[in-house]
Design a protein around this motif. Sequence first.
Motif, PDB file in Angstrom:
ATOM      1  N   GLY A 317      48.559  70.447  23.879  1.00  0.00           N
ATOM      2  CA  GLY A 317      47.958  71.360  24.838  1.00  0.00           C
ATOM      3  C   GLY A 317      47.568  72.700  24.224  1.00  0.00           C
ATOM      4  N   ARG A 318      47.961  72.913  22.981  1.00  0.00           N
ATOM      5  CA  ARG A 318      47.733  74.216  22.359  1.00  0.00           C
ATOM      6  C   ARG A 318      46.717  74.119  21.226  1.00  0.00           C
ATOM      7  N   ALA A 319      45.994  73.017  21.187  1.00  0.00           N
ATOM      8  CA  ALA A 319      45.036  72.818  20.098  1.00  0.00           C
ATOM      9  C   ALA A 319      44.027  73.962  20.084  1.00  0.00           C
ATOM     10  N   SER A 320      43.813  74.501  18.899  1.00  0.00           N
ATOM     11  CA  SER A 320      42.791  75.533  18.749  1.00  0.00           C
ATOM     12  C   SER A 320      42.381  75.540  17.291  1.00  0.00           C
ATOM     13  N   LEU A 321      41.225  76.086  17.006  1.00  0.00           N
ATOM     14  CA  LEU A 321      40.736  76.050  15.634  1.00  0.00           C
ATOM     15  C   LEU A 321      41.598  76.893  14.712  1.00  0.00           C
ATOM     16  N   LEU A 322      42.124  77.971  15.244  1.00  0.00           N
ATOM     17  CA  LEU A 322      42.801  78.929  14.377  1.00  0.00           C
ATOM     18  C   LEU A 322      44.313  78.770  14.331  1.00  0.00           C
ATOM     19  N   ALA A 323      44.889  78.153  15.369  1.00  0.00           N
ATOM     20  CA  ALA A 323      46.355  78.163  15.438  1.00  0.00           C
ATOM     21  C   ALA A 323      46.948  76.772  15.268  1.00  0.00           C
ATOM     22  N   ASN A 324      48.233  76.768  14.913  1.00  0.00           N
ATOM     23  CA  ASN A 324      49.050  75.555  14.944  1.00  0.00           C
ATOM     24  C   ASN A 324      48.619  74.462  13.985  1.00  0.00           C
ATOM     25  N   ARG A 325      48.163  74.872  12.818  1.00  0.00           N
ATOM     26  CA  ARG A 325      47.939  73.863  11.785  1.00  0.00           C
ATOM     27  C   ARG A 325      49.315  73.339  11.362  1.00  0.00           C
ATOM     28  N   LEU A 326      49.482  72.025  11.469  1.00  0.00           N
ATOM     29  CA  LEU A 326      50.817  71.446  11.296  1.00  0.00           C
ATOM     30  C   LEU A 326      51.017  70.916   9.882  1.00  0.00           C
ATOM     31  N   LEU A 327      52.118  71.321   9.230  1.00  0.00           N
ATOM     32  CA  LEU A 327      52.442  70.849   7.881  1.00  0.00           C
ATOM     33  C   LEU A 327      53.881  70.338   7.891  1.00  0.00           C
ATOM     34  N   VAL A 328      54.181  69.432   6.965  1.00  0.00           N
ATOM     35  CA  VAL A 328      55.553  68.933   6.865  1.00  0.00           C
ATOM     36  C   VAL A 328      56.067  69.227   5.458  1.00  0.00           C
ATOM     37  N   ALA A 329      57.135  69.994   5.359  1.00  0.00           N
ATOM     38  CA  ALA A 329      57.713  70.343   4.050  1.00  0.00           C
ATOM     39  C   ALA A 329      58.521  69.160   3.517  1.00  0.00           C
ATOM     40  N   ALA A 330      58.525  69.002   2.198  1.00  0.00           N
ATOM     41  CA  ALA A 330      59.178  67.841   1.587  1.00  0.00           C
ATOM     42  C   ALA A 330      60.370  68.242   0.734  1.00  0.00           C
TER      43      ALA A 330
END
Length: 340
Positions: A317-330
């Motif tokens: 619900g919070r998708a936006s071009l600038l926010a919330n790019r999701l990454l997973v640390a290893a």
Amino acid sequence: MVRFTVLASGSKGNSTVVTGGCTRILVDAGLSCRELFRRMKLAGEDPATLDAIVVTHEHQDHINGLAVIARKLGIPVYFTEATHRAWMRWLTPRRQMSYAQWMEQCRRQAAERQAEAQPAEAEGEADEAEPVGGIGPDGIGTDAIGTGGAQSEVVQAVEAAAAEPPSARSDPTWLPAVEYFQAGQPFAIGDIDVSPFTIPHDAADPVGFVFRAEGVRMAFATDLGYVTPNVKAQLKGVDLLLLESNHDLEMLRDGPYPWSVKQRVLSRVGHLSNEAAAEFLAGGYDGQARYVILAHLSESNNLPELARVAAERALEGRASLLANRLLVAAQHEPLSAIHF
Ligand SMILES: [Zn+2]
Ligand SMILES: [Zn+2]
């Protein structure tokens, strides 16, 4: 320049480099010195430019390489006092002794005290001589944290230590410099402002951090049993959110850990599950961060894809071009550096 580089994240070792202005901070030292240096080079970071180490808590996956790294680089370590003490206890575990051995030790110490006191009394210096016997690691520790104290006592203690054989002299808890901070009391290291906050976890005095440099705010919250109202408040208005997504509840329940360990992980002072992280991202989080990094994934009880899918759903619900790019640390390789 502001940069955030996760070098390792997970139950086998945690380390992140936060760069702001001319300052570089290592957050936790869970890798060996050699492995840390290797990963920093891989990630394009120069170990020699680190200015300080800040420690979240004393669990082994956060402090494994601490003493060696701090000494090699000659840089200060920032702890809470309780975490510093817990770390020292971890490095110098007390020997178990029988009652007979304890009695023998008491007798020996009494005899030594008497032998020391006699010549001093003869010279009329009993009062001065006494504190030397009372100076233990605490006295030396006081000196190391730079809070002053009775200089002459410290000098005497150091001289006494120097008279001992080399094996007793080498102190595994020695650090180039120690600085104390308290949760809830922001401080600065060079160009980076650091706001430590309390997290619920089964350690002496565990904290998360919000780092701020050049107007960029980066939050660091792993090793927490649940998201308390205070943690929720701390994680508002950040540009980068590193959040624990430790285990998948089903995998943990069906997984290899003994029941007691499962209980610990699941408890209110354990670790945040994918489900709990998702619940926070869907409800308690303000959706402002440009980057959300899922971190401290368990290798036994989680899969990166499970963590990612749970968080993606929560952030839908919070998708936006600038926010919330999701990454997973290893655990085994650094995450590409994030630049602001
Ligand atoms: Zn941990
Ligand atoms: Zn921990």
